[in-house]
Design a protein around this motif. Structure first.
Motif, PDB file in Angstrom:
ATOM      1  N   UNK A  27       0.864  -1.179   0.000  1.00 24.07           N
ATOM      2  CA  UNK A  27       0.000   0.000   0.000  1.00 24.07           C
ATOM      3  C   UNK A  27       0.901   1.230   0.000  1.00 24.07           C
ATOM      4  N   UNK A  28       0.314   2.400  -0.109  1.00 26.97           N
ATOM      5  CA  UNK A  28       1.116   3.621  -0.172  1.00 26.97           C
ATOM      6  C   UNK A  28       1.736   3.950   1.184  1.00 26.97           C
ATOM      7  N   UNK A  29       3.077   4.155   1.240  1.00 30.90           N
ATOM      8  CA  UNK A  29       3.707   4.582   2.495  1.00 30.90           C
ATOM      9  C   UNK A  29       3.173   5.921   3.002  1.00 30.90           C
ATOM     10  N   UNK A  58      -5.277   8.568   0.660  1.00 33.84           N
ATOM     11  CA  UNK A  58      -5.601   7.550  -0.349  1.00 33.84           C
ATOM     12  C   UNK A  58      -6.339   8.179  -1.525  1.00 33.84           C
ATOM     13  N   UNK A  59      -7.204   9.145  -1.223  1.00 35.41           N
ATOM     14  CA  UNK A  59      -7.874   9.886  -2.300  1.00 35.41           C
ATOM     15  C   UNK A  59      -6.862  10.613  -3.164  1.00 35.41           C
ATOM     16  N   UNK A  60      -5.837  11.171  -2.524  1.00 35.66           N
ATOM     17  CA  UNK A  60      -4.816  11.908  -3.264  1.00 35.66           C
ATOM     18  C   UNK A  60      -4.005  10.979  -4.150  1.00 35.66           C
ATOM     19  N   UNK A  61      -3.608   9.809  -3.630  1.00 34.46           N
ATOM     20  CA  UNK A  61      -2.801   8.904  -4.447  1.00 34.46           C
ATOM     21  C   UNK A  61      -3.617   8.340  -5.612  1.00 34.46           C
ATOM     22  N   UNK A  62      -4.918   8.211  -5.409  1.00 30.77           N
ATOM     23  CA  UNK A  62      -5.786   7.801  -6.520  1.00 30.77           C
ATOM     24  C   UNK A  62      -5.803   8.885  -7.591  1.00 30.77           C
ATOM     25  N   UNK A  63      -5.918  10.137  -7.161  1.00 29.48           N
ATOM     26  CA  UNK A  63      -5.907  11.240  -8.130  1.00 29.48           C
ATOM     27  C   UNK A  63      -4.561  11.313  -8.846  1.00 29.48           C
ATOM     28  N   UNK A  64      -3.483  10.950  -8.140  1.00 31.08           N
ATOM     29  CA  UNK A  64      -2.156  10.952  -8.758  1.00 31.08           C
ATOM     30  C   UNK A  64      -2.060   9.901  -9.850  1.00 31.08           C
TER      31      UNK A  64
END
Length: 456
Positions: free
Chosen positions: A272-274, A292-298
């Protein structure tokens, strides 16, 4: 063909503003390689991954300066491939063009694979291929409408990513200054030297970390594809490239230091994202869901940029060519490479098949293959810049020159070649690197056969 049709078939609309370009450049620096892949790099190299990011970042800055000089030297060209054809020959341009296009497809596949992993944070039983399938369909629709709409979307994504990373670093700094503890204990620089020291995994571990770090930067050169649609390309492209070192320090080095002062390196997750793991450790309510919302947008942002570039690259490869294939994809509809976008999106949609066949290791395999192919392409791009400088009179050079030519060109080229050798030596990357070289050889054979048949 009337005048309008002629324009639609050969010219892009210059609809991207300076703000678009700068934010696309900033946002393009932050993608899945940082948000997800950094966990893999940390586990392999330990805290020394920080040094790896600095080393790779320096050489990629020199690559971007070389490519920036090429782009600005002739803004009528649609992509790097046209420069390669001009300075290294049509066969080399043909091979590099299709290899680059395949690279972009696999890069988007990696992003889509990561997207499925991110969504499982909220929906553990959701098949990992579903989010990617839906995302590509939506992004294709957006890219089919206008370049400006693409620019506006990337602008929004970039703002989200930039604000998040900056806020993330500031939050960790605040926790350290105020002496706050997390679920992993004190927030401290000592985490960088505990559990085995800065080079905790030794020399082999340090070298093993390079692959995923290089993948983190893959696509940094996509900025060049915006030149044909930028309103003031000379100013915006040069400014964006000169800011690469700042982006590397802020968005990579400081962000990774922030992760490692909170979480001991040997407890950083690879599944998962660190970033999610770090914020969850702070105890801030819903912090994990927010990041998690931000990494999805990334991931969506990176895929959007890759799809945009892949469609334009296919147009550039086939532009002015003969035959049904070239006429289909070497033509613009409403000043957009719509056919190239559609085909690229359809191939990216094959990512679920790889997920089904490979399973949880799909992201690692795809990212390794993508890294391998990009290393080959970057070498060819550098050689085309060397050829440009050697064949262009001094008084015809642009003001945006590659510093330290030819020494930094050759130093960067040697670094990329050493990385190719490294990936061939390391067992976990060997198959991917051999696959990349095999694809290059196959494309070379096709180019030679095609040239022979054309001559006959």
């Amino acid at each position: 063909m009337d005048k309008k049709d002629s324009k639609d078939s050969t010219e892009y609309e210059r609809s991207l503003t300076n703000t678009h370009i700068q934010l696309i450049a900033l946002g393009g620096t932050i993608g899945t390689g940082l948000f997800l892949g950094v966990g893999n790099s940390i586990q392999k190299a330990g805290p020394s991954v920080i040094l790896i990011y600095l080393i790779v970042g320096i050489f990629l800055f020199f690559l971007m300066r070389a490519l920036g000089e090429l782009i600005i030297s002739d803004l009528s060209k649609h992509s790097y491939i046209e420069f390669i054809e001009k300075y290294l020959g049509k066969d080399t341009g043909f091979i590099t063009g299709y290899l680059y296009w395949i690279c972009l497809i696999t890069l988007a596949m990696a992003e889509m694979t990561a997207l499925g992993i991110y969504f499982q944070y909220w929906f553990p039983h959701l098949p990992t291929w579903v989010p990617g399938l839906v995302t590509i369909a939506v992004l294709l629709g957006i890219n089919m409408l206008s370049a400006r709409l693409f620019g506006n979307l990337e602008f929004s994504f970039a703002i989200i990513k930039i604000v998040t990373v900056v806020a993330f670093v500031i939050l960790v700094a605040y926790l350290m200054i105020t002496g706050k503890n997390t679920t992993y204990g004190a927030v401290s620089f000592s985490n960088l030297f505990n559990n085995g020291g800065f080079f905790a995994k030794g020399g082999i571990g340090f070298l093993s970390g390079f692959q995923m770090v290089i993948f983190s930067f893959v696509g940094i050169e996509l900025l060049g594809f915006t030149a044909s649609e930028a309103q003031n390309p000379k100013k915006t492209i040069s400014k964006a490239i000169n800011e690469v070192p700042t982006r590397i320090i802020l968005f990579y080095v400081l962000a990774i230091v922030a992760i490692l002062v909170v979480i001991p390196w040997n407890k950083v997750s690879t599944s998962s994202s660190p970033f999610v793991q770090t914020l969850a450790a702070t105890g801030i309510h819903n912090a994990g869901s927010l990041i998690n919302f931000v990494v999805i947008s990334a991931a969506i942002s990176s895929t959007n940029s890759v799809l945009y570039s892949a469609g334009r690259l296919l147009f550039s490869i086939t532009f002015n060519g003969k035959g049904k294939w070239n006429q289909t994809f070497g033509h613009l509809h409403r000043q957009l490479p719509q056919n190239g976008l559609i085909l690229s999106a359809c191939l990216i949609e094959l990512a679920p098949l790889l997920i089904i066949m490979i399973g949880n290791d799909a992201f690692t395999f795809i990212s390794s293959t993508t890294t391998s192919m990009f290393l080959i392409i970057w070498c060819i791009m550098l050689l085309s810049h060397v050829a440009y400088r050697k064949t262009t009179p001094e008084d015809q050079l642009t003001s945006f020159k590659m510093p330290g030519f030819p020494y930094f060109d050759y130093a960067t080229l040697v670094f990329f070649i050493l990385m190719i050798i490294l990936l061939l030596v390391l067992p976990e990357n060997r198959v991917a690197m051999i696959s990349a070289l095999a694809i290059f050889i196959i494309l070379y054979a096709i180019a030679k056969l095609w040239r022979k048949e054309k001559a006959e």
